[in-house]
Design a protein around this motif. Structure first.
Motif, PDB file in Angstrom:
ATOM      1  N   LYS A 103      -8.916  36.754  49.579  1.00 48.55           N
ATOM      2  CA  LYS A 103      -8.282  35.833  48.622  1.00 48.55           C
ATOM      3  C   LYS A 103      -8.392  36.441  47.233  1.00 48.55           C
ATOM      4  O   LYS A 103      -9.402  37.033  46.881  1.00 48.55           O
ATOM      5  CB  LYS A 103      -8.989  34.477  48.637  1.00 48.55           C
ATOM      6  CG  LYS A 103      -9.048  33.840  50.003  1.00 48.55           C
ATOM      7  CD  LYS A 103      -8.211  32.630  50.014  1.00 48.55           C
ATOM      8  CE  LYS A 103      -8.301  32.001  51.402  1.00 48.55           C
ATOM      9  NZ  LYS A 103      -7.502  30.862  51.516  1.00 48.55           N
ATOM     10  N   TYR A 105      -8.117  35.695  43.090  1.00 55.40           N
ATOM     11  CA  TYR A 105      -8.209  34.655  42.076  1.00 55.40           C
ATOM     12  C   TYR A 105      -8.016  35.292  40.711  1.00 55.40           C
ATOM     13  O   TYR A 105      -8.412  36.427  40.472  1.00 55.40           O
ATOM     14  CB  TYR A 105      -9.580  33.974  42.121  1.00 55.40           C
ATOM     15  CG  TYR A 105      -9.808  33.201  43.394  1.00 55.40           C
ATOM     16  CD1 TYR A 105      -9.445  31.873  43.490  1.00 55.40           C
ATOM     17  CD2 TYR A 105     -10.355  33.821  44.511  1.00 55.40           C
ATOM     18  CE1 TYR A 105      -9.632  31.163  44.653  1.00 55.40           C
ATOM     19  CE2 TYR A 105     -10.545  33.120  45.687  1.00 55.40           C
ATOM     20  CZ  TYR A 105     -10.189  31.796  45.756  1.00 55.40           C
ATOM     21  OH  TYR A 105     -10.365  31.110  46.914  1.00 55.40           O
ATOM     22  N   GLU A 160      -8.573  28.580  35.852  1.00 56.01           N
ATOM     23  CA  GLU A 160      -7.997  29.394  36.911  1.00 56.01           C
ATOM     24  C   GLU A 160      -6.479  29.432  36.742  1.00 56.01           C
ATOM     25  O   GLU A 160      -5.854  28.419  36.508  1.00 56.01           O
ATOM     26  CB  GLU A 160      -8.367  28.786  38.270  1.00 56.01           C
ATOM     27  CG  GLU A 160      -8.596  29.828  39.325  1.00 56.01           C
ATOM     28  CD  GLU A 160      -9.129  29.215  40.604  1.00 56.01           C
ATOM     29  OE1 GLU A 160      -8.385  29.235  41.589  1.00 56.01           O
ATOM     30  OE2 GLU A 160     -10.270  28.729  40.586  1.00 56.01           O
ATOM     31  N   VAL A 161      -5.913  30.626  36.825  1.00 56.04           N
ATOM     32  CA  VAL A 161      -4.477  30.802  36.695  1.00 56.04           C
ATOM     33  C   VAL A 161      -3.907  30.831  38.108  1.00 56.04           C
ATOM     34  O   VAL A 161      -4.351  31.607  38.939  1.00 56.04           O
ATOM     35  CB  VAL A 161      -4.135  32.134  35.971  1.00 56.04           C
ATOM     36  CG1 VAL A 161      -2.645  32.317  35.862  1.00 56.04           C
ATOM     37  CG2 VAL A 161      -4.801  32.164  34.614  1.00 56.04           C
ATOM     38  N   SER A 162      -2.939  29.969  38.363  1.00 55.53           N
ATOM     39  CA  SER A 162      -2.388  29.924  39.717  1.00 55.53           C
ATOM     40  C   SER A 162      -1.597  31.184  39.985  1.00 55.53           C
ATOM     41  O   SER A 162      -0.955  31.734  39.100  1.00 55.53           O
ATOM     42  CB  SER A 162      -1.509  28.686  39.884  1.00 55.53           C
ATOM     43  OG  SER A 162      -0.334  28.827  39.147  1.00 55.53           O
ATOM     44  N   PRO A 163      -1.606  31.663  41.225  1.00 52.22           N
ATOM     45  CA  PRO A 163      -0.883  32.893  41.564  1.00 52.22           C
ATOM     46  C   PRO A 163       0.601  32.809  41.286  1.00 52.22           C
ATOM     47  O   PRO A 163       1.240  33.814  41.021  1.00 52.22           O
ATOM     48  CB  PRO A 163      -1.141  33.071  43.059  1.00 52.22           C
ATOM     49  CG  PRO A 163      -2.352  32.251  43.346  1.00 52.22           C
ATOM     50  CD  PRO A 163      -2.334  31.133  42.350  1.00 52.22           C
ATOM     51  N   GLY A 164       1.177  31.615  41.292  1.00 48.71           N
ATOM     52  CA  GLY A 164       2.613  31.465  41.072  1.00 48.71           C
ATOM     53  C   GLY A 164       3.023  31.607  39.616  1.00 48.71           C
ATOM     54  O   GLY A 164       4.172  31.766  39.301  1.00 48.71           O
ATOM     55  N   LYS A 165       2.062  31.552  38.704  1.00 50.60           N
ATOM     56  CA  LYS A 165       2.371  31.608  37.277  1.00 50.60           C
ATOM     57  C   LYS A 165       1.995  32.963  36.698  1.00 50.60           C
ATOM     58  O   LYS A 165       1.232  33.074  35.751  1.00 50.60           O
ATOM     59  CB  LYS A 165       1.608  30.521  36.535  1.00 50.60           C
ATOM     60  CG  LYS A 165       2.026  29.124  36.896  1.00 50.60           C
ATOM     61  CD  LYS A 165       1.289  28.129  36.081  1.00 50.60           C
ATOM     62  CE  LYS A 165       1.722  26.717  36.432  1.00 50.60           C
ATOM     63  NZ  LYS A 165       0.980  25.717  35.675  1.00 50.60           N
ATOM     64  N   ARG A 166       2.545  34.001  37.247  1.00 49.57           N
ATOM     65  CA  ARG A 166       2.264  35.340  36.761  1.00 49.57           C
ATOM     66  C   ARG A 166       2.928  35.555  35.417  1.00 49.57           C
ATOM     67  O   ARG A 166       4.045  35.127  35.189  1.00 49.57           O
ATOM     68  CB  ARG A 166       2.739  36.384  37.744  1.00 49.57           C
ATOM     69  CG  ARG A 166       1.925  36.368  38.989  1.00 49.57           C
ATOM     70  CD  ARG A 166       1.837  37.731  39.538  1.00 49.57           C
ATOM     71  NE  ARG A 166       0.726  37.766  40.457  1.00 49.57           N
ATOM     72  CZ  ARG A 166       0.571  38.667  41.361  1.00 49.57           C
ATOM     73  NH1 ARG A 166       1.469  39.606  41.491  1.00 49.57           N
ATOM     74  NH2 ARG A 166      -0.462  38.662  42.142  1.00 49.57           N
TER      75      ARG A 166
END
Length: 108
Positions: free
Chosen positions: A89, A91, A100-106
């Motif tokens: 995983k 993060y 935490e920065v969500s993976p979808g918000k690159r």
């Protein structure tokens, strides 16, 4: 003749020893600068060690890799964990806020 070979071998060995630190530097083709653990300690943010420990406790997994990167002017910690089930995983934690920065918000 033997003396000349010894001198050449010595010079070659000295050149290799001097060039080792340059060869050991991390190659980063993306142009993003990787920061060491001790390099980012300032401000109101969270340091890499704190972010890693928080994620490790949250997941119960084992840390595979952790680094601080500059992503379009924003520092973020990237942590890779392997779970007990063998899943890897990833993060991302904003170094400034600790969120935490969500993976979808690159931010690319």
């Amino acid at each position: 003749m033997k003396r000349r070979c010894r001198i050449m071998a010595g010079l070659l060995l000295a050149g290799l020893v001097v060039s080792l630190p340059l060869a050991a530097q991390q190659y980063n083709p993306s142009g993003n600068r990787a920061y060491s653990r001790d390099e980012y300690k300032g401000g109101n943010g969270v340091d890499l060690d704190s972010a890693v420990e928080r994620i490790r406790k949250k997941t119960g997994g084992r840390v595979l890799h952790a680094e601080t990167m500059n992503n379009q002017g924003n520092r973020e910690h990237r942590v890779r964990i392997i779970t007990d089930r063998g899943e890897v995983k990833r993060y991302r934690v904003d170094a400034g806020s600790g969120a935490e920065v969500s993976p979808g918000k690159r931010r690319r």
